[in-house]
Scaffold this active site. Structure first.
Site, short mmCIF file in Angstrom:
data_model
loop_
_atom_site.label_atom_id
_atom_site.label_comp_id
_atom_site.label_asym_id
_atom_site.label_seq_id
_atom_site.Cartn_x
_atom_site.Cartn_y
_atom_site.Cartn_z
N GLU A 1 16.85 -5.72 -51.29
CA GLU A 1 17.50 -5.81 -49.98
C GLU A 1 18.12 -7.19 -49.82
OE1 GLU A 1 15.27 -4.45 -46.54
OE2 GLU A 1 16.57 -5.54 -45.16
N ARG B 1 7.64 -6.45 -37.87
CA ARG B 1 7.23 -5.06 -38.07
C ARG B 1 5.71 -4.96 -38.22
NH1 ARG B 1 9.50 0.08 -38.84
NH2 ARG B 1 11.67 -0.52 -38.96
N GLU C 1 9.95 5.32 -46.28
CA GLU C 1 8.80 4.42 -46.32
C GLU C 1 7.49 5.02 -45.82
OE1 GLU C 1 11.41 1.71 -44.09
OE2 GLU C 1 10.36 0.12 -45.16
N1 MTE Z 1 12.54 5.92 -53.49
C1 MTE Z 1 12.98 5.62 -54.74
N2 MTE Z 1 12.94 6.57 -55.68
N3 MTE Z 1 13.43 4.38 -55.06
C2 MTE Z 1 13.46 3.36 -54.13
O1 MTE Z 1 13.88 2.25 -54.44
N4 MTE Z 1 12.98 2.70 -51.80
C3 MTE Z 1 12.17 2.96 -50.62
C4 MTE Z 1 12.33 4.42 -50.17
N5 MTE Z 1 12.15 5.31 -51.29
C5 MTE Z 1 13.00 3.65 -52.80
C6 MTE Z 1 12.57 4.97 -52.53
C7 MTE Z 1 12.50 2.11 -49.49
S1 MTE Z 1 11.81 0.58 -49.40
C8 MTE Z 1 13.32 2.51 -48.48
S2 MTE Z 1 13.64 1.54 -47.14
C9 MTE Z 1 13.98 3.82 -48.52
O2 MTE Z 1 13.65 4.57 -49.68
C10 MTE Z 1 15.49 3.62 -48.47
O3 MTE Z 1 16.18 4.81 -48.51
P1 MTE Z 1 16.38 5.75 -47.22
O4 MTE Z 1 16.71 4.82 -46.10
O5 MTE Z 1 17.50 6.61 -47.61
O6 MTE Z 1 15.11 6.47 -47.01
N1 HPA Z 2 13.27 -2.67 -42.10
C1 HPA Z 2 13.80 -2.93 -43.30
N2 HPA Z 2 14.65 -3.87 -43.53
C2 HPA Z 2 15.01 -4.62 -42.50
C3 HPA Z 2 14.51 -4.40 -41.22
C4 HPA Z 2 13.59 -3.37 -41.02
O1 HPA Z 2 13.11 -3.12 -39.91
N3 HPA Z 2 15.06 -5.32 -40.41
C5 HPA Z 2 15.86 -6.07 -41.18
N4 HPA Z 2 15.85 -5.65 -42.45
MO1 MOS Z 3 12.95 -0.74 -47.58
S1 MOS Z 3 11.46 -2.14 -47.61
O1 MOS Z 3 13.35 -1.09 -45.89
O2 MOS Z 3 14.14 -1.49 -48.50
#
Ligand code: MTE
Ligand code: HPA
Ligand code: MOS
Length: 739
Positions: A223, A300, A696
């Site tokens: 990120e 958070r 998550e």
């Molecule tokens: N799943 C896979 N296979 N690979 C990833 O890197 N990242 C996780 C989750 N699932 C991740 C994953 C994290 S930290 C987040 S925030 C979300 O996927 C991001 O994707 P989304 O917002 O589409 O759920």
């Molecule tokens: N979640 C994940 N990434 C972020 C957030 C959050 O709430 N705020 C800023 N970056």
């Molecule tokens: Mo997920 S820790 O919000 O990339």
């Protein structure tokens, strides 16, 4: 619909940064890093004779600002004077081959003046080394609450960090273009890369184009921390006018990058009857040497400090502490899990003290509709009780077996624990809850879809393709999700906070609606009324129909605009940081898990056996992907709870910086039984097509893995109450039972 990347993943055809075809003349780079956790650079000897050496870049070679901090400007791209952690980037070696780049790096010597490092967050706090300000969320009346309690206990929780271990390491490939730069980056935040690269080079953002096909995992680790890697590659391209590749090898990646935040916390919990009446918690976050995303992660932690429970009197305090470790960063859950672990520890503690099952205290205190969280938002659409009852029903037999087993075994014991989760969906920083999209319908009827969403394995491209093609009543082969590119989807928030598909899917649908309106107007001129798009056709109420291809071709000839920009911003959310109250989340994702394990108490070996989950994913959009996220998230979380032990020595060197010293979950470690059920619930208006975010939340079910192992251990010998340490590695199990 299946994950559209599935086939290319298993056949090895999916392309990652290091697989890109290289342009002739591409140069290779590696990063020279700090040899100490804290110190000052005295000199760098870069007078090196090597036939493949192109250049060695240091802070002095940065044309713009040597500053990569996103929330707080406190981090240099390349250290200019002071060194803040072992592994901090100092210089970039650019060479004609990768092997030579490593050779050259070994030839450079860095002289440093060492300073005293700090690694412990509480010690850092005492020395005034904090990032941002202390935060406190309050609810109810903490002055009188304790007097009203029947039982009060206090304790301490130590939570370890976690390595992201994305399979694809950090990397970028930078190319010079006619008037700027293009970088292909393994980043969750293309716009962050663009913004910071422009700052480093002293250029306007429009001169930097960032492109992302997909990531071999991000998990939050990309990120913020993909940004410096991409910036270093661009800086090297800027200096050499040649394409430059910078892909970290695993050891460098483990050494340089930050991880999940370790926390040290104190809690005090009080009960009145069967209700949790008061809760006081203090969190010391170990941020590492720079702010990175730590203030947002800390926030958070506070949002999830009471997890899924209604507690009328709460004081939750937290501080981010600056230490001489790599800057810790986002990791699936983003501080939420640490908040939840502490309240779960407090509940476990007081339940054991009272001689009741922790699950009874959990169950009796689940939050309900209208109950207020300490940050002012009230719970809504809560499905925790339903999920709890489902899991309870599904595990009657398993729990009976556990009781029988424990009655007949002396040295081997089984344990179990429930874990309810309530996870707030939205970036806690309100302004980040926006996304844009560009939908292009080509003359042949095929559709190119661009959004700000980054595919990192979570399946966001599949979901977006699914909703867009469904929208036009077309089979999925009509659509293609393009790379994430800063010239097509601009000012994007990182793909994070589990909100990527909600935000970007809705932006894509907004674009689709505009195109449909134009097509409807075009069709109405041809006598079509109340048009539906279905089975590859546009059909009017009176039965007239036209195939999609015919329609698009005719619309094109009639000069209808077949491209549209879409935008979405989450309505109704706000948060007031002065009062620490507001409505920060669009909604919550809920669910309940039960995890069982067996512990060999003679040798100290645990084995997670069963995982039962009942999850509220709203109106299901893609259950294949949801199950993948649940199973993956839980196993990743179990690794953190039970296996993954980050060890930094007294010099701040990561002694677990390789895969022979850092144990991660594998398929053998994964639970034998994994049952996932979804609740039947009404559509969630603020989610994509009525669904709920899934990325998550499931990771936090794994917290039950830790408590199930403790439960088994308690069957053998009662552990010290009020003393919770994560991870519960096999070594720790042994020590806690016998030391
Ligand atoms: N799943 C896979 N296979 N690979 C990833 O890197 N990242 C996780 C989750 N699932 C991740 C994953 C994290 S930290 C987040 S925030 C979300 O996927 C991001 O994707 P989304 O917002 O589409 O759920
Ligand atoms: N979640 C994940 N990434 C972020 C957030 C959050 O709430 N705020 C800023 N970056
Ligand atoms: Mo997920 S820790 O919000 O990339």
């Amino acid at each position: 619909m299946r994950n559209i990347d599935g086939l290319s993943h298993v056949t090895g055809k999916s392309v990652y940064v290091d697989d890109l075809l290289e342009i002739d003349g591409t140069l290779y780079s590696v990063i020279l890093t700090s040899p100490v956790a804290h110190g000052r650079i005295a000199s760098i000897s870069s007078d090196i004779n090597h036939p493949d050496l192109v250049t060695i870049l240091t802070a002095e070679d940065i044309p713009g600002e040597n500053q990569i901090g996103g929330i707080i400007p406190d981090e240099e791209l390349l250290a200019s004077k002071e060194l803040h952690y072992f592994g901090q980037p100092i210089a970039i070696v650019v060479a004609r081959t990768l092997d030579s780049a490593y050779e050259i790096r070994d030839m450079i010597s860095v002289e440093v003046e060492e300073l005293n490092p700090v690694f412990d967050p509480r010690e850092a706090y005492e020395k005034g080394k904090i990032i941002g300000s202390e935060r406190q969320f309050e609810l109810g009346d903490m002055v009188n609450a304790w007097r009203e309690c029947d039982h009060i206990v206090e304790g301490k929780v130590e939570i370890g960090g976690q390595e992201h271990l994305y399979i694809e390491t950090q990397g970028a490939y930078a190319l010079p273009t006619e008037n700027g730069y293009k970088v292909i980056s393994s980043t969750q935040g293309p716009t962050s890369v663009q913004k910071i690269a422009a700052r480093i080079l002293g250029l306007p953002m429009h001169r930097v184009e960032v492109d992302v096909r997909r990531l071999g995992g991000g998990f939050g680790g990309k990120e913020d921390q993909a940004t410096p890697i991409a910036c270093m590659a661009i800086l090297a391209t800027h200096t050499t006018r040649r394409p430059v590749k910078l892909v970290l090898d695993r050891h460098d990646d483990l050494k340089i990058t930050g991880k999940r935040h370790p926390y040290s916390a104190d809690y005090k919990i009080g009960m009145r009857g069967n209700k949790i009446h008061a809760y006081d918690v203090r969190f010391f976050q170990n941020a590492g040497s720079a702010a990175d995303l730590s203030p947002a992660v800390l926030e958070r932690t506070l949002f999830h400090a009471t997890n899924s429970y209604y507690i009328p009197n709460v004081r939750a305090w937290a501080v981010s502490c600056r230490t001489n470790l790599p800057p810790n960063t986002a990791f699936r859950g983003f501080g939420g899990p640490q908040g939840m672990i502490v309240i779960e520890s407090a509940i476990d503690h007081i339940a054991n003290e009272l001689g009741v099952a922790p699950s009874k205290v959990q169950r009796d205190n689940l939050i309900g509709d209208g109950d207020e969280f300490p940050y002012g938002q009230c719970a809504a659409g809560v499905t925790l009780v339903k999920a709890w009852e489902q899991v309870e029903k599904d595990t009657v037999e398993v729990i009976r077996e556990i009781k029988d087993y424990n009655a007949t075994h002396t040295f081997s014991k089984k344990g179990y624990a429930f874990m309810p989760i309530t996870f707030g969906i939205s970036f806690t920083n309100t302004s980040m809850n926006q996304a844009s999209a560009l939908v292009n319908v080509y003359i042949d009827g095929s559709i190119g879809i661009s959004t700000g969403a980054v595919e990192m394995g979570q399946g966001v491209n599949t979901r977006i393709l699914q909703v867009v093609t469904n929208f036009f009543g077309l089979p999925e082969r009509y659509g293609k999700v393009e790379t994430t590119n800063t010239t097509r989807a601009i000012n994007t928030s990182p793909s994070a906070a589990s909100s990527t598909h909600d935000l970007n899917g809705k932006a894509a649908l907004d674009a689709c609606k505009k195109i449909r309106e134009r097509l409807e107007a075009f069709l109405s001129e041809r006598g079509f009324s109340d048009v539906r798009f279905t089975e590859g056709k546009a059909v009017s109420l009176d039965g007239k129909s036209m195939s999609w291809e015919e329609l698009i071709s005719a619309a094109y000839l009639a000069r209808v605009d077949l491209a549209a920009h879409g935008f979405y911003s989450t309505p109704q959310i706000h948060f007031d940081k002065e009062r620490e109250k507001g409505h920060p989340f669009a909604y919550h994702t809920y669910g309940v898990a039960l995890i069982t394990s067996t512990v060999d108490c003679l040798r100290g070996i645990s084995r997670v056996e069963n995982v039962f989950v009942c999850h509220d994913s709203g109106k299901l959009l893609n259950s294949n992907l949801d199950i993948g996220q649940i199973e993956g998230g839980v196993v990743q979380g179990l690794g953190w709870m039970l296996l993954e032990d980050l060890v930094f020595d007294d010099k701040g060197i990561n002694r677990s910086g390789s895969l022979s010293t850092y144990k991660v979950p594998d398929i053998d470690f994964a639970p034998r039984t994994f049952v996932t059920k979804f609740l039947e619930v009404p559509a969630n208006k603020l989610g994509l097509k009525g669904s709920k975010a899934i990325g998550e939340p499931p990771l936090m079910y794994a917290i039950a893995g830790y408590f199930s192992v403790r439960d088994a251990m308690n069957k053998f010998r009662t552990l010290r109450r009020g003393d919770y340490t994560i991870p519960m590695t096999n070594e720790r199990i042994f020590m806690e039972l016998y030391a």
